[in-house]
Design a protein around this motif. Structure first.
Motif, PDB file in Angstrom:
ATOM      1  N   CYS A 114     -17.577 -58.567  -5.318  1.00 21.72           N
ATOM      2  CA  CYS A 114     -18.276 -57.408  -5.907  1.00 21.72           C
ATOM      3  C   CYS A 114     -17.290 -56.410  -6.540  1.00 21.72           C
ATOM      4  N   LYS A 133     -25.167 -50.132  -7.015  1.00 22.23           N
ATOM      5  CA  LYS A 133     -25.739 -51.011  -5.977  1.00 22.23           C
ATOM      6  C   LYS A 133     -24.801 -51.120  -4.782  1.00 22.23           C
ATOM      7  N   GLU A 164     -24.988 -47.875  -2.842  1.00 26.22           N
ATOM      8  CA  GLU A 164     -26.239 -47.774  -2.076  1.00 26.22           C
ATOM      9  C   GLU A 164     -26.235 -48.703  -0.866  1.00 26.22           C
ATOM     10  N   HIS A 165     -25.695 -49.890  -1.064  1.00 24.84           N
ATOM     11  CA  HIS A 165     -25.609 -50.863   0.036  1.00 24.84           C
ATOM     12  C   HIS A 165     -24.759 -50.273   1.182  1.00 24.84           C
ATOM     13  N   CYS A 166     -23.617 -49.707   0.845  1.00 20.80           N
ATOM     14  CA  CYS A 166     -22.729 -49.123   1.868  1.00 20.80           C
ATOM     15  C   CYS A 166     -23.405 -47.924   2.521  1.00 20.80           C
ATOM     16  N   SER A 182     -26.568 -47.353   2.919  1.00 17.17           N
ATOM     17  CA  SER A 182     -27.619 -47.748   3.862  1.00 17.17           C
ATOM     18  C   SER A 182     -27.019 -48.358   5.129  1.00 17.17           C
ATOM     19  N   PHE A 191     -22.552 -57.850   0.884  1.00 14.66           N
ATOM     20  CA  PHE A 191     -23.216 -57.463  -0.374  1.00 14.66           C
ATOM     21  C   PHE A 191     -23.465 -58.679  -1.262  1.00 14.66           C
TER      22      PHE A 191
END
Ligand code: PMP
Length: 349
Positions: free
Chosen positions: A283, A304, A307-309, A311, A349
């Motif tokens: 990524c 993205k 946001e992934h981290c 959450s 991810f």
């Protein structure tokens, strides 16, 4: 004798630093400041306005290897930037030059001061190198402040001392050259502090918020010629620091350097590990070299990844709509276990 008044807003020239009288050690009875005579809190004397301590000033001067009159304690290096803008830039007339992408507050303070902002972008295609040609083309006679950040936040690279010194000479009698060394302790140097005696228009900013682990205290220093320090004092609020902060800072300065040295080694080692590991993740397309305690990375889709981290409970710095930082994230170096957790989350991810 250098003519410092060329740098400052002329309408401020009659201002003098607020004199609290609090540094008068002969005084036994204070009846001058409408304070309460009762020290209800005990020990810390919080009923009194905090005295500007000569001892703390001497401690700080020794810490940074300058003379006491070359140093002003500020509420973070943020306040140093703000003071210099207010001191030097006449609203709607003068300009402030910055080198983006860089610390965002420079442009905020320039805007508050209604100063023109001259941007000389770093060369993104050349690892954010300083663009000397563009600097030459963009410098104007109304430029009163030139703000370098080295190591630069968020790109992590340094700007050479030679370039900064050349520019100090070039704008002598016209502009102050600010060198924000907030992340200096993570580099191998050299610092510009040792050049202060020779270049009267040079100002160096340091902070206790990063390497020294005291972001919660909000303390920084402005290091410059005494005439610049005094001019800044004249536009400073009375008693800017509270007693608890001053006591805590004095305590810290007396503390052991060995803790910082040990933590410094951990950060540099983790930075190296993280740079290698992050650059192998699918990524992440690029990891820039860093002379600081963070890494700038480019992602396939930064929003993205961010946001992934987020959450997963990990906050990274994302720069939506910042020119030259498309799809970039800035990652501070944390504790080894925190860094490992980040890697695990990024692998998901
Ligand atoms: N300069 C730079 C380059 C920074 O990154 C920061 C904080 N992120 C500051 C100044 C402000 O630091 P402080 O006000 O905490 O000293």
């Amino acid at each position: 004798m250098h003519n410092f008044s060329a740098y400052f807003r002329p309408e401020l020239s009659d201002l003098k630093a607020y004199d609290s009288g609090r540094d008068n050690t002969n005084t036994q009875i204070w009846l001058d400041a409408n304070e309460s005579p009762w020290d209800n809190e005990g020990a810390e004397q919080l009923n009194r306005y905090p005295a500007p301590s000569i001892a703390l000033q001497a401690q700080l001067a020794q810490f940074y290897q300058v003379k006491p009159d070359q140093l002003l304690l500020t509420r973070g290096s943020d306040e140093g930037v703000d003071l210099l803008m207010r001191l030097c830039a006449r609203p709607y007339q003068d300009a402030v030059m910055i080198f983006p992408p860089t610390f965002a507050m420079y442009s905020v303070y320039a805007k508050i001061q209604a100063a023109q902002l001259i941007e000389v972008p770093l060369k993104a295609e050349d690892n954010f190198a300083f663009d000397e040609d563009l600097f030459d083309r963009k410098l104007t006679v109304n430029t009163k402040l030139i703000v370098f950040c080295t190591p630069n936040n968020p790109t992590g690279n340094t700007i050479s001392r030679e370039i900064i010194i050349k520019i100090c000479n070039r704008v002598k009698n016209q502009a102050l050259v600010i060198v924000d060394e907030a992340y200096f302790e993570f580099t191998e140097g050299p610092t510009l502090i040792t050049d202060l005696n020779e270049y009267p228009n040079l100002v160096v900013l340091r902070t206790f918020s990063k390497f020294y682990g005291l972001a919660g205290l909000r303390c920084g220093v402005l290091l410059a010629a005494p005439a610049i320090v005094n001019a800044c004092k004249a536009i400073l609020a009375p008693f800017p620091f509270n007693t608890l902060t001053l006591n805590a800072l004095a305590q810290t300065l007396r503390g052991a350097r060995s803790v910082w040295e040990q933590q410094h080694a951990v950060i540099l080692n983790e930075r190296k590990i993280m740079q290698t590991v992050l650059s192998k993740l699918s990524c992440i397309s690029k990891v820039w070299d860093s002379a600081s305690n963070f890494l700038l990375v480019q992602c396939s889709d930064a929003k993205k990844v961010w946001e992934h981290c987020k959450s997963a409970g990990i906050m990274l710095r994302y720069f939506p709509e910042t020119p030259l930082l498309e799809n970039c994230l800035r990652i501070s170096i944390g504790l080894p276990a925190e860094n490992q957790k980040l890697i695990a989350v990024l692998k998901e991810f």
